[in-house]
Design an enzyme around this catalytic site. Structure first.
Site, short mmCIF file in Angstrom:
data_model
loop_
_atom_site.label_atom_id
_atom_site.label_comp_id
_atom_site.label_asym_id
_atom_site.label_seq_id
_atom_site.Cartn_x
_atom_site.Cartn_y
_atom_site.Cartn_z
N ARG A 87 0.84 -1.21 0.00
CA ARG A 87 0.00 0.00 0.00
C ARG A 87 0.87 1.26 0.00
O ARG A 87 0.51 2.25 -0.62
CB ARG A 87 -0.95 0.02 1.21
CG ARG A 87 -1.99 -1.09 1.24
CD ARG A 87 -2.83 -1.20 0.00
NE ARG A 87 -3.82 -2.27 0.06
CZ ARG A 87 -3.58 -3.56 -0.22
NH1 ARG A 87 -2.38 -3.98 -0.55
NH2 ARG A 87 -4.55 -4.44 -0.17
N GLU A 120 2.14 1.62 -3.40
CA GLU A 120 1.04 2.14 -4.23
C GLU A 120 0.86 3.64 -4.05
O GLU A 120 0.59 4.37 -5.01
CB GLU A 120 -0.25 1.40 -3.85
CG GLU A 120 -1.47 1.81 -4.64
CD GLU A 120 -2.68 0.97 -4.28
OE1 GLU A 120 -2.58 -0.28 -4.32
OE2 GLU A 120 -3.73 1.54 -3.91
N SER A 124 14.64 15.26 1.97
CA SER A 124 15.68 14.31 2.36
C SER A 124 15.09 13.05 3.00
O SER A 124 14.16 13.11 3.79
CB SER A 124 16.64 14.96 3.35
OG SER A 124 17.67 14.06 3.68
#
Lengths: 149, 149, 149, 149, 149, 149, 149, 149, 149, 149
Positions: free
Chosen positions: J90, J93, J116
């Site tokens: 997830r 994704e 960063s």
């Protein structure tokens, strides 16, 4: 000059949006289930001449495009081996997480062989649920036993 | 010293063959469906303490192994992104051929969102058929709409 | 403790070299074709109890190994998606060069569908030829038409 | 300006659908087997001048396209290393499942070497069968022994 | 228990370093070229019984290892599709940069077909040069024309 | 507007077929070996101004295209990491099967370092042979020793 | 029995941590730069006999391991084609972002050819800076022009 | 209509060849180093308005193209994860062979952290050498320590 | 004829640069957060009719393009599995370095399940800091427990 | 003999399950946040001597293992480029769907540069919600502007 089914699929997809059509209505006019019809319109199945002509009317296709709908297509609808689209990925995830489970249980019931993806049908429906409606999918594939020789 | 759930899965698989067990019998003793139970035994789901202890009895596992069954595993049961095993490949093929169809029809019915692979269940059964028995699989997943914000 | 069919395959391969056996002799004792028998010994097919016991005798396997031979294996015998071994690569090359040809000609004769790799047999023979003997392979797979629904 | 054989292949494929041609008829006019002819039309084989001119007539090609048919093409007809199309995938699966078997049996019969994919022919036929017709494919490739030096 | 040729290759490589052997000396004792002999010792070629026994003496191998040397190996000596080792990569680079050139020139001279990698020999020599010695490699492979049928 | 050498390569390849040219004739006019010339025409080497102008005459190129021939190209002539074309694949196979052999023998003769693919030449010739003509390829690359510092 | 340089590298890495050694001290005892010495200890360079014996003393290696240090290794120190470690990835990123820039500027200055990675040295130093110290790396590689022939 | 920076890069590259420009001259007019300027022109860096307008003059770009130069681009200049071009590959090889060395030495000097590829500069110069001129590259990146929290 | 959402995304991106728009202003006019709005404009979310019409006004889109904005898109905004752009790569790196940490801590707090990427929101803000401003991102996703059945 | 940090990670993970420890308790004893501590224990961060000794006590590690905890590790905690575990996927994704959005919005606010992943912190918390609790994650990374030179 049309040189692949993909081009016809793009014409259909384009016409569908421009004309505001629904797949279930297309299916009704074609006379097949919405699952088969959508797969066929998206370039995965082969139309009969009469189905192709009906599709030609619905989407406003040329005769050449209608001829292409009757040619067996090179199948495979995804862009990548692992799909990026979240809805389609969830299916890939089900195969990944449950793959060995599916294998074990089909073999336990049927022995060595496979569940056909050719002699196969799919039915997708809404399942009302007070905690939130569910997508219910019924898959049915013929069991094909491995042959000994 | 056990350092991953995979090691426990291998112990279970080994014991199952050596003892001639069936997943449906294991499921009955665990008290869950054969689908969930098999997935859990194959390292994809998390056992409760009591389920883990039952599994420990069934498969003859050490206390350490029983503790590992209660740890959430790193999921994914396949060796490759595209599975080579014919039975599991057919499922991958279904996702590949029907992927865009599934996407279109769920969106047509429900709008943007996904069918959950978490709030999800699966039921695999034999469907008698005179032309050859079929594997019938019912998948049920909650529809989760994309949130706007 | 054996936890995968691969381990049994390694035992068989090891015993075959150590004992100087030939696959055609193994096949005769198992009572199946040399093609099916070799595939089965290399971990791709499922033995019946009696076949497994015969194989156990031939290769000197333990009872646990004999039990594993009767479990449906995770199939796929190659190390990589594109095989590096020259003999096996030539087959991959045939699929690559002739793949679309095979597709066109089977569809021209049979319509949309596939040639089954499950209800399938293979026969490999020497074909004498004055310009150098040839390998003749006959593949036979049931045609499975795509189902409309 | 044509700069690759792929462009000619697309012209041929496009003309074939538009004109409703069959590969077996094309083959008869070209005077070669349907297997070789189809592979050649799909960009995998090299035409002689006279074959190319016949193909030019059949598909209505320009002189430049006819010239390209006589150039040795960059071969390989598949889009991906692992084909997604179910019919072609079954062949890949056969190589994957039976690859080591094929290797063992050819080596057992012939020693170290390969079955040529160049000095090679293929014949695809319908095999009538009361339980469902079968696709019968005969492959014949010269055995080439590894040279010692 | 030895279950793959790779294990024998590791034994040979290990013995070669421990005993401080040179491939050219090994080749002389085996009675073949240094190129074939090295490839064979590294698991790419098949030994005759007598060659295998000589190799067994040179490297101090067990009878089982000697038996494995006579089995046709699964070929392919690199760890990755694109080799990381700089010396071997340069060869991959030559194929990459000159690949289409080699193809064009062999086809221009011989027509459609391939240069065999089976009926093939290789000779690697030092070429003295005042600007820095050169590696001279002569490859010789039989031309195999594509068959029309 | 030309924005990459690939476009010029396509123009050259297209003109070569349309005009029925041979690489060996092109090389003679350019005044270099057929190997270097073909590689240069296929986009792998950099032309001098005078070579580029000659090439422009031979292939009928625009001034802009002639300017591009003098720009150092992004090299690499293959479509995939593992080539699908059988002729080019055989070279990849040679690197795969003999890669470690080549490495061992060059190191045995020269110590640590590489055979240059830059200070490099290639000569491809027909070798008459009563058992079938052979392709003879001589590769010559400067040995570059690894520097210690 | 040691069968690859990797095993010796693991021994060295293990001894370095256990003994609390620093690479710069190791380099001083070996008598080479810290860059070359570290690369050599990590399995990328070849030791002379005397360097290997010194390394053997420093890390407490067996004679067999010391012999292996004098064998040219299969080079390549990363686990993946695209490194996951952030420090090493930054270098990959520099090659990715600046790759075409480096190519353009070297060609603009030197013409077609490469910067050698063999006749090459590297120097890594701390560069004091009030806004935060910097890593300064000087790379020096011989320019090798492409040869025309 | 321009929809990506890549299109502007192609315009610049095309104009550079057609107009016979040198990167060092472009850099002088832009007022930055030749390294930053080339990277910026090749689509890896973001121009200020005034730099973009100067670039627009140099390369003859439209206002829309000049606007795109001021948009932060999607960075990454290579076509493949492992570059095929020999000059760029040598850099990839340096990262591959020396990657772990670089990591070890920076950590030995600075502790855990990275050398920035953002607060970074590069200087490429010719280093005269009687044995053949060398390419000298100085990289300077700020050290960024990992933060504990 | 528009046949994919990607084409509309390119129109939007092109218009945004040409018209000098800011995402935050677009979001204000659309009436959603800048995060959702940008994702939607970049082809990842589905617009309502009224949102689509507003977007059509802002970017000057045709009716057909406005219709496409209301179609659920095939999601996934990156070109490669591992992104090359340094800003996006840093996020991939966070998932790579912290992936197992995130997994452990969510499971420790919530048990087995996932953090939804669908019932999900994101908020990106500037966090003033004397040592250099920071990017602060707040992610909020519903926890979805794995279902037992 | 320990030759990599991975071995120590496995020891820690094994001890954690066997002793029934929680990461938040470990973090409290180490004296850092639960996020940093978990990442460090899972082999992604470097311990100080005193933190390492505390960890050694908590997990019962040998002195050699404690020494390894103070060595900067090769980072990267995932098994594959695209993670198969649903919770971690997830996140992948989110990067895939929102990647270009994140890029656009950070650039709109800060200009060209990155957030960063080194000067970075993460905070994972439960967010109570009547419709189901949520996982709230706050990421904070220093903005690093691209340097012009």
């Amino acid at each position: 000059m049309i040189s692949s089914r993909d081009e016809v699929t793009r014409m259909i997809v384009s016409a569908k949006v421009a004309r505001g059509l629904k797949w279930s209505d297309v299916a009704e006019r074609i006379g097949q289930s919405k699952e088969w019809t959508t797969a066929a319109c998206l370039g995965q199945m082969t139309f009969t001449r009469s189905q192709a002509e009906t599709a030609g009317d619905i989407f406003g296709l040329s005769d050449e495009a209608v001829a292409w709908l009757q040619i067996v297509p090179y199948k495979g609808s995804l862009r990548e081996a692992v799909p990026t689209d979240p809805l389609i990925y969830r299916w890939y995830e089900i195969v990944n997480v449950y793959g060995t489970t599916i294998k074990e249980l089909i073999h336990e019931e049927f022995g060595d062989g496979i569940m056909s993806a050719i002699d196969f049908s799919m039915d997708i429906q809404r399942e009302a649920d007070p905690k939130g409606d569910r997508v219910k999918v019924v898959l049915s594939g013929k069991f094909l036993p491995y042959k000994t020789y």
